[in-house]
Design a protein around this motif. Structure first.
Motif, PDB file in Angstrom:
ATOM      1  N   VAL A 171       7.514  -2.289  -1.131  1.00 38.94           N
ATOM      2  CA  VAL A 171       6.332  -2.841  -1.787  1.00 38.94           C
ATOM      3  C   VAL A 171       5.290  -1.732  -1.927  1.00 38.94           C
ATOM      4  O   VAL A 171       5.406  -0.671  -1.326  1.00 38.94           O
ATOM      5  CB  VAL A 171       5.724  -4.025  -0.997  1.00 38.94           C
ATOM      6  N   HIS A 172       4.251  -1.998  -2.702  1.00 40.89           N
ATOM      7  CA  HIS A 172       3.159  -1.041  -2.902  1.00 40.89           C
ATOM      8  C   HIS A 172       2.271  -1.007  -1.650  1.00 40.89           C
ATOM      9  O   HIS A 172       2.177  -1.985  -0.903  1.00 40.89           O
ATOM     10  CB  HIS A 172       2.344  -1.468  -4.122  1.00 40.89           C
ATOM     11  N   THR A 173       1.589   0.101  -1.457  1.00 39.01           N
ATOM     12  CA  THR A 173       0.684   0.263  -0.316  1.00 39.01           C
ATOM     13  C   THR A 173      -0.379  -0.834  -0.279  1.00 39.01           C
ATOM     14  O   THR A 173      -0.704  -1.360   0.787  1.00 39.01           O
ATOM     15  CB  THR A 173       0.005   1.646  -0.381  1.00 39.01           C
ATOM     16  N   GLU A 174      -0.916  -1.178  -1.436  1.00 43.51           N
ATOM     17  CA  GLU A 174      -1.943  -2.230  -1.488  1.00 43.51           C
ATOM     18  C   GLU A 174      -1.381  -3.578  -1.058  1.00 43.51           C
ATOM     19  O   GLU A 174      -2.094  -4.401  -0.468  1.00 43.51           O
ATOM     20  CB  GLU A 174      -2.555  -2.322  -2.881  1.00 43.51           C
ATOM     21  N   THR A 175      -0.110  -3.829  -1.323  1.00 43.27           N
ATOM     22  CA  THR A 175       0.516  -5.079  -0.890  1.00 43.27           C
ATOM     23  C   THR A 175       0.537  -5.151   0.625  1.00 43.27           C
ATOM     24  O   THR A 175       0.241  -6.195   1.218  1.00 43.27           O
ATOM     25  CB  THR A 175       1.941  -5.187  -1.461  1.00 43.27           C
ATOM     26  N   VAL A 176       0.845  -4.043   1.288  1.00 42.50           N
ATOM     27  CA  VAL A 176       0.833  -4.007   2.753  1.00 42.50           C
ATOM     28  C   VAL A 176      -0.584  -4.273   3.262  1.00 42.50           C
ATOM     29  O   VAL A 176      -0.773  -5.051   4.206  1.00 42.50           O
ATOM     30  CB  VAL A 176       1.376  -2.666   3.289  1.00 42.50           C
TER      31      VAL A 176
ATOM     32  N   ARG B 243      -1.444   3.179  13.173  1.00 41.60           N
ATOM     33  CA  ARG B 243      -1.022   1.918  13.784  1.00 41.60           C
ATOM     34  C   ARG B 243       0.481   1.784  13.626  1.00 41.60           C
ATOM     35  O   ARG B 243       1.043   2.213  12.630  1.00 41.60           O
ATOM     36  CB  ARG B 243      -1.701   0.741  13.107  1.00 41.60           C
ATOM     37  N   GLY B 244       1.094   1.149  14.605  1.00 37.71           N
ATOM     38  CA  GLY B 244       2.530   0.972  14.529  1.00 37.71           C
ATOM     39  C   GLY B 244       2.989  -0.289  15.228  1.00 37.71           C
ATOM     40  O   GLY B 244       2.308  -0.823  16.104  1.00 37.71           O
TER      41      GLY B 244
ATOM     42  N   ASP C 218       4.721   3.978   6.884  1.00 36.45           N
ATOM     43  CA  ASP C 218       6.124   3.796   6.506  1.00 36.45           C
ATOM     44  C   ASP C 218       6.436   2.379   6.017  1.00 36.45           C
ATOM     45  O   ASP C 218       7.526   2.134   5.495  1.00 36.45           O
ATOM     46  CB  ASP C 218       7.033   4.134   7.689  1.00 36.45           C
ATOM     47  N   LEU C 219       5.521   1.458   6.201  1.00 30.50           N
ATOM     48  CA  LEU C 219       5.781   0.065   5.822  1.00 30.50           C
ATOM     49  C   LEU C 219       6.051  -0.139   4.334  1.00 30.50           C
ATOM     50  O   LEU C 219       6.980  -0.875   3.985  1.00 30.50           O
ATOM     51  CB  LEU C 219       4.630  -0.839   6.276  1.00 30.50           C
ATOM     52  N   PRO C 220       5.276   0.471   3.423  1.00 27.82           N
ATOM     53  CA  PRO C 220       5.579   0.227   1.999  1.00 27.82           C
ATOM     54  C   PRO C 220       7.010   0.608   1.622  1.00 27.82           C
ATOM     55  O   PRO C 220       7.679  -0.142   0.913  1.00 27.82           O
ATOM     56  CB  PRO C 220       4.560   1.110   1.267  1.00 27.82           C
TER      57      PRO C 220
END
Length: 67
Positions: free
Chosen positions: A19-24, A45-46, A12-14
């Motif tokens: 931001v893009h998944t790769e940025t995360v 992970r959370g 859920d972070l992106p």
């Protein structure tokens, strides 16, 4: 802990950070995220919302209906 402190899952972070998944992934590799509060596997992970905010990561609280 008196108020609800939801878990923000890695998947859920992106969307939460817009931001893009790769940025995360890059942020995690570079140590910009604290260690996860919940670490069940590489894909599960959370972080508690309070943990992310204490690390300076500004994520809005999730909608309580969908959380």
């Amino acid at each position: 802990m008196t108020e609800h402190d939801p878990i923000i899952w890695r998947r859920d972070l992106p969307r939460a950070l817009d931001v893009h998944t790769e940025t995360v992934r890059r942020y995690m590799r570079n140590g910009k995220f604290p260690p996860p509060d919940v670490d069940l596997s590489v894909n599960k992970r959370g972080w508690r919302l309070s943990t992310l905010r204490n690390a300076g990561i500004n994520i809005p609280a999730p909608d309580p209906i969908s959380a």
